[in-house]
Scaffold this motif. Sequence first.
Motif, PDB file in Angstrom:
ATOM      1  N   GLU A  11       0.834  -1.209   0.000  1.00  0.00           N
ATOM      2  CA  GLU A  11       0.000   0.000   0.000  1.00  0.00           C
ATOM      3  C   GLU A  11       0.862   1.249   0.000  1.00  0.00           C
ATOM      4  O   GLU A  11       0.623   2.188  -0.757  1.00  0.00           O
ATOM      5  CB  GLU A  11      -0.940   0.032   1.214  1.00  0.00           C
ATOM      6  CG  GLU A  11      -1.964  -1.065   1.224  1.00  0.00           C
ATOM      7  CD  GLU A  11      -1.458  -2.338   1.909  1.00  0.00           C
ATOM      8  OE1 GLU A  11      -0.304  -2.341   2.407  1.00  0.00           O
ATOM      9  OE2 GLU A  11      -2.209  -3.311   1.939  1.00  0.00           O
ATOM     10  N   GLN A  12       1.894   1.250   0.861  1.00  0.00           N
ATOM     11  CA  GLN A  12       2.783   2.411   0.935  1.00  0.00           C
ATOM     12  C   GLN A  12       3.539   2.595  -0.376  1.00  0.00           C
ATOM     13  O   GLN A  12       3.721   3.710  -0.850  1.00  0.00           O
ATOM     14  CB  GLN A  12       3.768   2.269   2.100  1.00  0.00           C
ATOM     15  CG  GLN A  12       4.641   3.484   2.306  1.00  0.00           C
ATOM     16  CD  GLN A  12       3.852   4.738   2.631  1.00  0.00           C
ATOM     17  OE1 GLN A  12       2.845   4.685   3.321  1.00  0.00           O
ATOM     18  NE2 GLN A  12       4.313   5.865   2.142  1.00  0.00           N
ATOM     19  N   ILE A  15       1.232   4.264  -2.827  1.00  0.00           N
ATOM     20  CA  ILE A  15       1.084   5.690  -2.518  1.00  0.00           C
ATOM     21  C   ILE A  15       2.307   6.455  -2.984  1.00  0.00           C
ATOM     22  O   ILE A  15       2.200   7.519  -3.609  1.00  0.00           O
ATOM     23  CB  ILE A  15       0.838   5.887  -1.013  1.00  0.00           C
ATOM     24  CG1 ILE A  15      -0.525   5.326  -0.621  1.00  0.00           C
ATOM     25  CG2 ILE A  15       0.955   7.361  -0.629  1.00  0.00           C
ATOM     26  CD1 ILE A  15      -0.738   5.217   0.877  1.00  0.00           C
ATOM     27  N   THR A  18       2.383   6.785  -6.790  1.00  0.00           N
ATOM     28  CA  THR A  18       1.408   7.774  -7.247  1.00  0.00           C
ATOM     29  C   THR A  18       1.949   9.182  -7.031  1.00  0.00           C
ATOM     30  O   THR A  18       1.846  10.049  -7.904  1.00  0.00           O
ATOM     31  CB  THR A  18       0.073   7.598  -6.501  1.00  0.00           C
ATOM     32  OG1 THR A  18      -0.412   6.286  -6.734  1.00  0.00           O
ATOM     33  CG2 THR A  18      -0.957   8.615  -6.971  1.00  0.00           C
ATOM     34  N   ARG A  79      -7.469   5.608  -5.692  1.00  0.00           N
ATOM     35  CA  ARG A  79      -7.353   4.530  -4.718  1.00  0.00           C
ATOM     36  C   ARG A  79      -8.679   4.262  -4.034  1.00  0.00           C
ATOM     37  O   ARG A  79      -8.884   3.208  -3.479  1.00  0.00           O
ATOM     38  CB  ARG A  79      -6.289   4.881  -3.689  1.00  0.00           C
ATOM     39  CG  ARG A  79      -4.907   4.908  -4.298  1.00  0.00           C
ATOM     40  CD  ARG A  79      -3.811   5.105  -3.287  1.00  0.00           C
ATOM     41  NE  ARG A  79      -4.261   4.825  -1.960  1.00  0.00           N
ATOM     42  CZ  ARG A  79      -4.127   5.648  -0.922  1.00  0.00           C
ATOM     43  NH1 ARG A  79      -3.554   6.784  -1.070  1.00  0.00           N
ATOM     44  NH2 ARG A  79      -4.549   5.338   0.266  1.00  0.00           N
TER      45      ARG A  79
END
Length: 88
Positions: A11-12, A15, A18, A79
């Motif tokens: 997930e990190q 992020i 992005t 997301r």
Amino acid sequence: MAGGWSKDGAEQEQIENTLNDAVQRARSQLPHGASLKICEECGDPIPDARRQAMPGVRLCVACQGELDKKQSSVSGYNRRGSKDSQLR
């Protein structure tokens, strides 16, 4: 917390990727080179104050504003539409 087939920290990483894409897009749009005296879009003169404040400027304030409006509709990866966020 990763689950299923994803690795820890996925997930990190998503992020950060992005964010990095957004930074690269913004940097690519920065003006460079010598400022123009005449707007590329409409042909109106570009004021000296604008050319000094922003080296490499190629558009007048009005044309730049229109371009900014068009570009603001470009968004990155959504997301919120991911399956994980729908399960919460």
